[in-house]
Design an enzyme around this catalytic site. Sequence first.
Site, PDB file in Angstrom:
ATOM      1  CE1 TYR A 143      -3.931   2.181   0.676  1.00  0.00           C
ATOM      2  CE2 TYR A 143      -2.617   3.138   2.435  1.00  0.00           C
ATOM      3  CZ  TYR A 143      -3.736   3.173   1.629  1.00  0.00           C
ATOM      4  OH  TYR A 143      -4.651   4.188   1.758  1.00  0.00           O
ATOM      5  NE  ARG A 184     -10.448   1.924   6.695  1.00  0.00           N
ATOM      6  CZ  ARG A 184     -10.728   2.616   5.601  1.00  0.00           C
ATOM      7  NH1 ARG A 184      -9.940   3.612   5.249  1.00  0.00           N
ATOM      8  NH2 ARG A 184     -11.784   2.320   4.862  1.00  0.00           N
TER       9      ARG A 184
END
Length: 318
Positions: A143, A184
């Site tokens: 990422y 998250r």
Amino acid sequence: MRILVTGGAGFIGSHLIDRLMVDGHEVICLDNFYTGSKRNILKWLDHPYFECIRHDITEPIRLEVDQIYHLACPASPIHYQFNPVKTIKTNVLGTLNMLGLAKRIKARFLLASTSEVYGDPEVHPQSEDYRGNVNPIGIRSCYDEGKRVAETLAFDYHRQGGLEIRVARIFNTYGSRMLENDGRVVSNFVVQALRNNALTVYGDGSQTRSFCYVYDLVEGLMRLMNGEHTGPINLGNPDEYTILELAEAVQKMVNPDAKLSFKPLPEDDPRRRRPDITRAKNLLDWQPTIPLEEGLKMTIEDFRDRLNSTPENHMASL
Ligand code: NAD
Ligand code: UDP
């Protein structure tokens, strides 16, 4: 204007689409539905100015638009680490395809980059001049390095081909429509507290993040796109909290009886993160307006509604 939003069925993308549609634009949403959902864009599906295309951006596509908001990429560590090679392909091949499209049709191109380009930062708060401390071979690299290459590609298309680009470095953003299993921290804590499960704090919870409500973020993206500055520009909320403080805030607001459960800190988890938003303030006249407590309240309400909704009453509410 006709506007393409890649990743438009995702969390940020769908909020951006809401704003663009309300402003009267024609919008095309491009998404492979990896972490996005049709439910996020359901209210626009029959609108004559809206089009949704199921497409994977690692494959080229031909469209005619004036602006491209390029958001397609899984953003949560568990989702981008599930298939890291695919994440790199999305960031590199996908961004290359979207830049190629922008160049061919002379569209303005905004890249949704990330604070992860700063890695585990040695400079605090992070300003756009800081070049970062990224592990190129760690579990977050698909990422982090993917987004760094995406920024490189955008600037090379700009310098070499004269493409109009905008680069936003987005810091932790939260709000309604995050997936229940997003992974998250804000969505995990809220869902855990609502279900009366223990809140999973990774490490000792002393690491920090700065949380921006999605409405503020979308406003920043639109100002960047329509302004005169290429960027990169940090977009985020500079109010910094430890993860333990966040857990306690969620506990207090949702379920004071919820327990905390301490889990190992994931590899390469950044210790501290807070944006320096001087550039955004000066160049875009932008700063966040929604404090954490208010944003959490809206997020909690949204999750409460969704967790309480059965398929039957969901259909009835449409
Ligand atoms: P999200 O996972 O909800 O949205 C990403 C969307 O992209 C999803 O709808 C997904 O299905 C789609 N997608 C993924 N791979 C694709 C592919 N190969 N082809 C087509 N579509 C694809 O995440 P989000 O939080 O809305 O993030 C949107 C963008 O903002 C991402 O680029 C992310 O890196 C960036 N960003 C988000 C945050 C944040 O805190 N939310 C922070 C920094 C950067
Ligand atoms: N985190 C946590 N519990 C969770 C999920 C995340 O303590 O259930 C921590 C994570 O280790 C990190 C911070 O919260 O320090 C933010 O994590 P998130 O995945 O939301 O975003 P990122 O690490 O990409 O900023």
